[in-house]
Design a protein around this motif. Structure first.
Motif, PDB file in Angstrom:
ATOM      1  N   UNK A   1       0.828  -1.205   0.000  1.00 27.56           N
ATOM      2  CA  UNK A   1       0.000   0.000   0.000  1.00 27.56           C
ATOM      3  C   UNK A   1       0.868   1.264   0.000  1.00 27.56           C
TER       4      UNK A   1
ATOM      5  N   UNK B   1       1.947   9.379  -5.835  1.00 32.52           N
ATOM      6  CA  UNK B   1       2.288  10.781  -5.523  1.00 32.52           C
ATOM      7  C   UNK B   1       3.578  11.206  -6.214  1.00 32.52           C
TER       8      UNK B   1
ATOM      9  N   UNK C   1      -6.084   7.339 -10.752  1.00 30.27           N
ATOM     10  CA  UNK C   1      -5.240   7.215  -9.553  1.00 30.27           C
ATOM     11  C   UNK C   1      -6.084   7.255  -8.282  1.00 30.27           C
TER      12      UNK C   1
ATOM     13  N   UNK D   1      -7.772   3.978  -7.979  1.00 29.53           N
ATOM     14  CA  UNK D   1      -6.836   2.919  -7.561  1.00 29.53           C
ATOM     15  C   UNK D   1      -6.611   2.986  -6.053  1.00 29.53           C
ATOM     16  N   UNK D   2      -6.388   4.218  -5.556  1.00 29.16           N
ATOM     17  CA  UNK D   2      -6.126   4.372  -4.106  1.00 29.16           C
ATOM     18  C   UNK D   2      -7.298   3.852  -3.285  1.00 29.16           C
TER      19      UNK D   2
ATOM     20  N   UNK E   1      -7.625  -0.076  -3.608  1.00 29.55           N
ATOM     21  CA  UNK E   1      -6.628  -0.810  -2.802  1.00 29.55           C
ATOM     22  C   UNK E   1      -6.958  -0.714  -1.316  1.00 29.55           C
ATOM     23  N   UNK E   2      -7.294   0.519  -0.888  1.00 29.44           N
ATOM     24  CA  UNK E   2      -7.651   0.679   0.534  1.00 29.44           C
ATOM     25  C   UNK E   2      -8.850  -0.180   0.864  1.00 29.44           C
TER      26      UNK E   2
ATOM     27  N   UNK F   1      -5.694   1.363   6.788  1.00 28.56           N
ATOM     28  CA  UNK F   1      -5.625   1.652   5.353  1.00 28.56           C
ATOM     29  C   UNK F   1      -6.705   2.632   4.915  1.00 28.56           C
TER      30      UNK F   1
ATOM     31  N   UNK G   1      -5.574   6.094   6.018  1.00 28.67           N
ATOM     32  CA  UNK G   1      -4.474   6.529   5.129  1.00 28.67           C
ATOM     33  C   UNK G   1      -5.037   6.894   3.757  1.00 28.67           C
ATOM     34  N   UNK G   2      -5.987   6.071   3.269  1.00 27.35           N
ATOM     35  CA  UNK G   2      -6.578   6.341   1.950  1.00 27.35           C
ATOM     36  C   UNK G   2      -7.335   7.656   1.955  1.00 27.35           C
TER      37      UNK G   2
ATOM     38  N   UNK H   1      -4.675  10.447   2.114  1.00 28.69           N
ATOM     39  CA  UNK H   1      -3.970  10.510   0.825  1.00 28.69           C
ATOM     40  C   UNK H   1      -4.917  11.015  -0.257  1.00 28.69           C
TER      41      UNK H   1
ATOM     42  N   UNK I   1      -4.314  14.223  -2.435  1.00 28.72           N
ATOM     43  CA  UNK I   1      -4.250  14.019  -3.885  1.00 28.72           C
ATOM     44  C   UNK I   1      -5.277  14.901  -4.597  1.00 28.72           C
TER      45      UNK I   1
END
Lengths: 479, 253
Positions: A41, A49, B13, B16-17, B20-21, B179, B182-183, B186, B190
């Motif tokens: 991850x 990024x 992107x 995807x983030x 995955x999370x 996760x 964090x996702x 992020x 982003x």
């Protein structure tokens, strides 16, 4: 100020970090350990990024000095933020504060850990811990600069902001060659130590991780007892040699190897570094021996290792120095403040500044006897600018002031005096271990949460040599 | 890269983030679910069986007291019923061995229970044992306490295992949440960067072009907009430039 340009270069640093996260992931996959998801991850986040700004922002023709400064400082801060992601996802002892502390400690090559049990960590995460040292050791910008096309003055501006003026002093080449020298010496020393440790009986994994920790003068070990775990005089000697070498200006090391006349044997600073270390080792050895701690050779072995480890800001340990006599502890504390040479991976006040301070004191004493004499401070037969002398002295004063303030804050949080002072000095100098609560074979886990944030700030201040981080707070100077 | 792909890449992107999370959270949550099931299936079942055994054992003890008091019918019925319940739960515990060493605990319970059973299986009513409280304390009660102690040890073993599984559960739950957190962080960062890039490389050049076109119309100022990127925005600026050059040439001629 062009924020997109800053984001682009920070992205480049993230891409570089994503490579190491990916290698750590491969190690976790090979061992099928619990580090797979956190590292997968994190490497994806780092890659995303990293690559996204490169898609949007075209390569700039040039950058300004302020942009260069912000790229360097923000790269350090965001890299530390990225570095904590695998830790917080993995969990265990890593709370948010602990993960931040561990990440900052890794990248700033401090090597102070909050982990009580290091050996429960999956191998992938252990590798990532050591890799943070290796990335941070030479300066996270340097690696990016090697792969960066040389457009305008970008390289020169970034290297100027990443490297202290003292470090640039001993380089006799242009920016491109300086980068090449740095990378060659860094890779060469890492490779040599890995081979030596492997031959001395360490596993390849441990040899690589400990080499990363030594050459970067970091100090993260894969073992709870650090180097003491191996209980091997051969390993101790190898690590001492490489710690000492990593504390010397990389440019001087390179010139010595290629046979240049401008080498370590002619440098006054290196001579001072060598002899001060030698005297320190002898004094601690005798103090330990005459207080019946160890045999003479035992005293020499442990004194040499602990002193070189602290004076080079590495922080590995082969003994618990917090139970040593007060004289030895005081000497070790002095070396925790002095540290090694500029232009190496070491942190702290640095020998160069102490050398300049002593020379300036000598001149002042002479001037007392000859008030009208015009005396110029010289290092290696080169006169030093009075402004550089003032800067060095001011830096030392500021450095010690910050150590005292953070120690004061720690004592306010209930930490005992020796732990607070040695912990502050050790984190400010990116050394790692201190004494008492934060002793060489222990961890910073017992420090209160607020204390961990203070010490993390110390590590960043020490790594960025105070001014860079403080300047970031002056918003007006950005424009 | 063309603008179309740049914008698509931003959304891909982000997706995807989140995916995955999401996958990691689902994976960890399914583990949490499994741990809960494990907690119920493995440990709670054995603890429940141990509780039932203790209850049955105490009922047997009451039955024996009834026999000593000479109440044969009710005493034997109570003992018989409790014995069935005890053996039934002992079988449950035996078939639910999940902890290392648990088998030995169950064997010890079985052996001590049969020792205990040997005491009361023989006739009591109409013998010298009837009304003999001393016999009850000297022989029966000691054996009864022994079996009870063994069952309690089994219970403690399972309770400790349950606590351990509970701690694992807490750790898993934290791992499932992280996760996601964090996702989210992020994703927010982003999105901010993405919005800034869209503003700087798309909206701002278009605004500049609009202003320049208006300046041309109102004040006859030349169209002069510099575009950094090599995408549709750059093509648009070049096309407008060409159009104005052509228009100026046409007007002159």
């Amino acid at each position: 100020m062009r924020p997109h340009i800053i984001i682009r270069y920070i992205g480049l640093i993230f891409l570089f970090n994503s490579f190491f996260l990916f290698v750590s992931l491969l190690i976790s996959l090979y061992n099928n350990d619990s580090g797979i998801f956190p590292l997968l991850y994190s490497s994806i986040i780092a890659f995303i990024f990293g690559i996204f700004p490169l898609i949007y922002v075209p390569t700039p023709k040039d950058i300004t000095t302020k942009e260069g400064f912000l790229i360097v400082v923000l790269s350090w801060l965001f890299t530390c933020l990225l570095g904590m992601v695998p830790y917080v996802i993995w969990g265990g002892e890593f709370t948010f504060t602990n993960a931040w502390f561990e990440s900052v400690s890794g990248f700033t090559t401090t090597g102070s850990t909050i982990l009580v049990d290091i050996e429960v960590l999956p191998r992938g995460l252990l590798f990532w811990r050591s890799a943070t040292h290796w990335i941070g050791g030479i300066g996270i910008i340097i690696f990016a600069l090697v792969v960066l096309p040389n457009i305008g003055h970008i390289r020169a501006i970034l290297i100027k902001n990443e490297f202290s003026s003292l470090a640039q002093h001993n380089f006799i080449q242009n920016t491109k060659q300086v980068l090449r020298v740095l990378v060659i010496v860094y890779l060469g020393l890492t490779l040599l130590e890995t081979i030596a440790l492997r031959l001395a009986g360490m596993s390849l994994f441990d040899a690589v991780c400990h080499s990363f920790g030594t050459i970067a003068t970091g100090g993260f070990s894969t073992k709870n007892l650090s180097i003491a775990h191996y209980n091997s005089p051969t390993i101790d000697i190898i690590v001492i040699i490489f710690m000492f070498l990593s504390g010397i200006h990389f440019g001087l090391l390179f010139y010595t190897v290629i046979g240049n006349k401008y080498n370590v044997f002619r440098s006054g600073v290196v001579k001072f570094y060598f002899f001060s270390t030698l005297i320190g080792v002898l004094l601690v050895t005798l103090n330990l021996y005459f207080n019946n701690y160890f045999s003479f050779f035992g005293s020499l072995r442990y004194a040499a290792f602990q002193l070189v480890s602290l004076s080079t800001t590495t922080g590995f340990a082969n003994a618990d120095s917090s139970i040593w006599p007060s004289f030895s502890i005081m000497l070790l504390l002095f070396f925790t403040l002095q540290c090694a040479c500029a232009g190496s991976t070491a942190g702290g006040i640095k020998v160069d500044r102490i050398f300049i301070l002593l020379k300036a004191l000598k001149i002042q004493v002479k001037k007392f006897h000859h008030p009208n004499a015009v005396m110029v401070l010289k290092v290696d037969n080169k006169s030093v600018n009075p402004e550089a002398v003032n800067n060095a002295i001011l830096y030392i004063v500021l450095y010690i002031l910050i150590v005292f303030i953070s120690a004061l804050l720690l004592t306010a949080l209930g930490v005992d005096t020796l732990s607070a002072f040695s912990g502050s000095a050790a984190t400010m100098g990116n050394v790692g271990p201190g004494f008492n609560m934060v002793y060489s074979l222990g961890s910073y886990s017992a420090i209160p949460m607020a204390g961990k944030w203070i010490l993390s700030a110390n590590m960043l201040l020490g790594r960025l040599e105070i001014y860079a981080l403080v300047s970031l707070l002056y918003y007006r100077s950005w424009r | 890269m063309r603008l179309k792909y740049k914008i698509i890449s931003g959304f891909i992107i982000l997706a995807i983030m989140l995916i995955i999370a999401g996958v990691i959270s689902v994976f960890e949550l399914s583990h949490v679910g499994k741990s809960v099931q494990k907690l119920l299936d493995e440990n709670y079942k054995s603890i429940d069986a141990a509780n039932n055994m203790i209850e049955a054992l105490e009922r047997e003890d009451s039955g024996i007291l009834l026999l000593i008091l000479g109440n044969w019918g009710e005493g034997r019925k109570t003992i018989h019923d409790a014995d069935s319940v005890f053996l039934e739960n002992l079988t449950i515990a035996q078939n639910n061995v999940t902890i290392p060493g648990e088998n030995e605990y169950i064997d010890r319970i079985r052996i001590s229970y049969f020792d205990y059973k040997n005491i009361w299986i023989r006739p009591i009513v109409g013998t010298s044992k009837e009304g003999d409280i001393k016999w009850y304390y000297d022989n029966h009660h000691q054996s009864f306490s022994n079996v009870k102690l063994m069952i309690k040890e089994l219970m403690i073993l399972n309770q400790n295992a349950m606590y351990k599984t509970g701690s694992e559960l807490q750790s898993r739950a934290e791992k499932a949440i992280m996760p996601g957190i964090v996702a989210i962080v992020a994703g927010i960062i982003f999105s901010l960067i993405f919005s800034y890039f869209i503003h700087y490389y798309v909206i701002s050049p278009i605004s500049k072009m609009i202003k320049s076109v208006n300046d041309y119309n109102d004040y006859n100022k030349p169209f002069n907009v510099e575009i950094e990127t090599k995408d549709e925005i750059n093509d648009l600026a070049n096309s407008i430039k060409k159009l104005f050059i052509k228009k100026s040439t046409d007007l002159k001629s």
